[in-house]
Design a protein around this motif. Structure first.
Motif, PDB file in Angstrom:
ATOM      1  N   ALA A 216       0.840  -1.207   0.000  1.00  0.00           N
ATOM      2  CA  ALA A 216       0.000   0.000   0.000  1.00  0.00           C
ATOM      3  C   ALA A 216       0.869   1.249   0.000  1.00  0.00           C
ATOM      4  O   ALA A 216       0.642   2.195  -0.752  1.00  0.00           O
ATOM      5  N   GLU A 217       1.887   1.228   0.845  1.00  0.00           N
ATOM      6  CA  GLU A 217       2.794   2.376   0.967  1.00  0.00           C
ATOM      7  C   GLU A 217       3.515   2.652  -0.353  1.00  0.00           C
ATOM      8  O   GLU A 217       3.633   3.806  -0.787  1.00  0.00           O
ATOM      9  N   LYS A 218       3.990   1.602  -1.004  1.00  0.00           N
ATOM     10  CA  LYS A 218       4.719   1.750  -2.269  1.00  0.00           C
ATOM     11  C   LYS A 218       3.830   2.278  -3.392  1.00  0.00           C
ATOM     12  O   LYS A 218       4.312   2.949  -4.312  1.00  0.00           O
ATOM     13  N   ARG A 219       2.535   1.967  -3.324  1.00  0.00           N
ATOM     14  CA  ARG A 219       1.623   2.342  -4.406  1.00  0.00           C
ATOM     15  C   ARG A 219       0.948   3.696  -4.181  1.00  0.00           C
ATOM     16  O   ARG A 219       0.252   4.188  -5.059  1.00  0.00           O
ATOM     17  N   CYS A 220       1.138   4.284  -3.007  1.00  0.00           N
ATOM     18  CA  CYS A 220       0.536   5.597  -2.723  1.00  0.00           C
ATOM     19  C   CYS A 220       1.150   6.674  -3.618  1.00  0.00           C
ATOM     20  O   CYS A 220       2.368   6.743  -3.751  1.00  0.00           O
ATOM     21  N   SER A 221       0.312   7.501  -4.174  1.00  0.00           N
ATOM     22  CA  SER A 221       0.821   8.635  -4.935  1.00  0.00           C
ATOM     23  C   SER A 221       1.178   9.749  -3.950  1.00  0.00           C
ATOM     24  O   SER A 221       0.784   9.715  -2.784  1.00  0.00           O
ATOM     25  N   ALA A 222       1.903  10.734  -4.432  1.00  0.00           N
ATOM     26  CA  ALA A 222       2.330  11.845  -3.575  1.00  0.00           C
ATOM     27  C   ALA A 222       1.143  12.606  -3.003  1.00  0.00           C
ATOM     28  O   ALA A 222       1.231  13.211  -1.923  1.00  0.00           O
ATOM     29  N   LYS A 223       0.011  12.568  -3.727  1.00  0.00           N
ATOM     30  CA  LYS A 223      -1.166  13.334  -3.295  1.00  0.00           C
ATOM     31  C   LYS A 223      -2.065  12.574  -2.313  1.00  0.00           C
ATOM     32  O   LYS A 223      -2.980  13.163  -1.736  1.00  0.00           O
ATOM     33  N   GLN A 224      -1.810  11.284  -2.129  1.00  0.00           N
ATOM     34  CA  GLN A 224      -2.667  10.492  -1.223  1.00  0.00           C
ATOM     35  C   GLN A 224      -2.182  10.621   0.225  1.00  0.00           C
ATOM     36  O   GLN A 224      -1.838   9.646   0.892  1.00  0.00           O
ATOM     37  N   ILE A 225      -2.198  11.845   0.697  1.00  0.00           N
ATOM     38  CA  ILE A 225      -1.671  12.149   2.035  1.00  0.00           C
ATOM     39  C   ILE A 225      -2.500  11.484   3.129  1.00  0.00           C
ATOM     40  O   ILE A 225      -1.956  10.938   4.095  1.00  0.00           O
ATOM     41  N   ALA A 226      -3.822  11.526   2.998  1.00  0.00           N
ATOM     42  CA  ALA A 226      -4.699  10.962   4.027  1.00  0.00           C
ATOM     43  C   ALA A 226      -4.446   9.464   4.202  1.00  0.00           C
ATOM     44  O   ALA A 226      -4.402   8.959   5.332  1.00  0.00           O
ATOM     45  N   LEU A 227      -4.259   8.769   3.093  1.00  0.00           N
ATOM     46  CA  LEU A 227      -4.004   7.333   3.169  1.00  0.00           C
ATOM     47  C   LEU A 227      -2.654   7.065   3.824  1.00  0.00           C
ATOM     48  O   LEU A 227      -2.508   6.123   4.616  1.00  0.00           O
TER      49      LEU A 227
END
Length: 246
Positions: A216-227
């Protein structure tokens, strides 16, 4: 032959604790069909495993088709386009307009009908009518089994109300198989595995849990701050739990 059965039983367990519950169920069912396995000491254990999963709907779960569907992309505010009607209702509290939107979706092709049931599920979730929400989620994946969002949202709902983690694992696995690059589904899978670790005290789930959150962490985009914040909080919870248990 006994050694061969032992290896298969171990494989069934390894698949399950790693989150590959669909395969675990299939292998277990096939093993029960082997006539010579009936006298094996592990027969009853495998039989119970299959019975547990069947009680959680594994046998009658919808199956995705070969159709290639464009999967929904999570926005930076953690919303999805398919949920816009619910968001609009929350903002306006206009029940009449919300009803019209749902009716229009239901009058359309199968794709929009599935969206209607997903919309109603999310509405009933907000209204805390869990039984109705569950029925609507189930109808959404039945009508459109190729959309990861419906599987993932259903799994998140089951995990949220702390219902069966065995059902939730099956649902989230399908979401991941359909849309492997969405970090949300891996995060939810980790949460479900955490629920299982906490309720069963079975530490065998820990490697898959940590791997799910890492994906999940590796796939987060820079804008997915809440996640990213949710992930950090969850990791802290796990670290505290480990200190108490290990």
């Amino acid at each position: 032959m006994i050694k061969q059965f032992d290896e298969q039983v171990q494989y069934i367990n390894e698949l399950f604790v790693s989150g590959k519950v669909k395969g675990s169920y299939a292998v277990a069912k096939a093993l029960l069909e082997v006539e010579s396995f009936a006298t094996d000491p592990s027969f009853a254990t495998v039989q119970q495993h299959v019975a547990l999963l069947q009680a959680n709907g594994y046998e009658n779960m919808p199956s995705p088709t070969a159709e290639k569907l464009k999967q929904s992309v999570e926005r930076t505010d953690e919303s999805y386009p398919e949920r816009d009607a619910v968001a609009a209702y929350v903002g306006s509290q206009d029940a009449e307009q919300f009803g019209k939107v749902v009716d229009e979706l239901l009058a359309g092709p199968v794709e929009t009908q599935a969206n209607a049931y997903y919309t109603m599920a999310e509405y009933f979730l907000l209204a805390k009518e869990n039984d109705k929400a569950m029925a609507q989620y189930a109808e959404a994946i039945k009508l459109q089994p190729n959309k990861a969002l419906y599987w993932g949202a259903f799994a998140k709902f089951i995990n949220r109300i702390e219902a069966s983690p065995y059902l939730a694992l099956r649902l989230i696995e399908e979401a991941i198989l359909l849309d492997e690059m969405n970090p949300r589904w891996h995060f939810i899978q980790g949460n479900i595995l955490l629920q299982l670790v906490a309720s069963t005290k079975n530490l065998s789930y820990l490697p898959a849990l940590e791997e799910a959150w890492l994906k999940a962490e590796k796939r987060c985009s820079a804008k997915q701050i809440a996640l990213k914040v949710e992930l950090a909080k969850s990791k802290d919870v796990l670290a505290q739990w480990k200190k108490q248990m290990l």
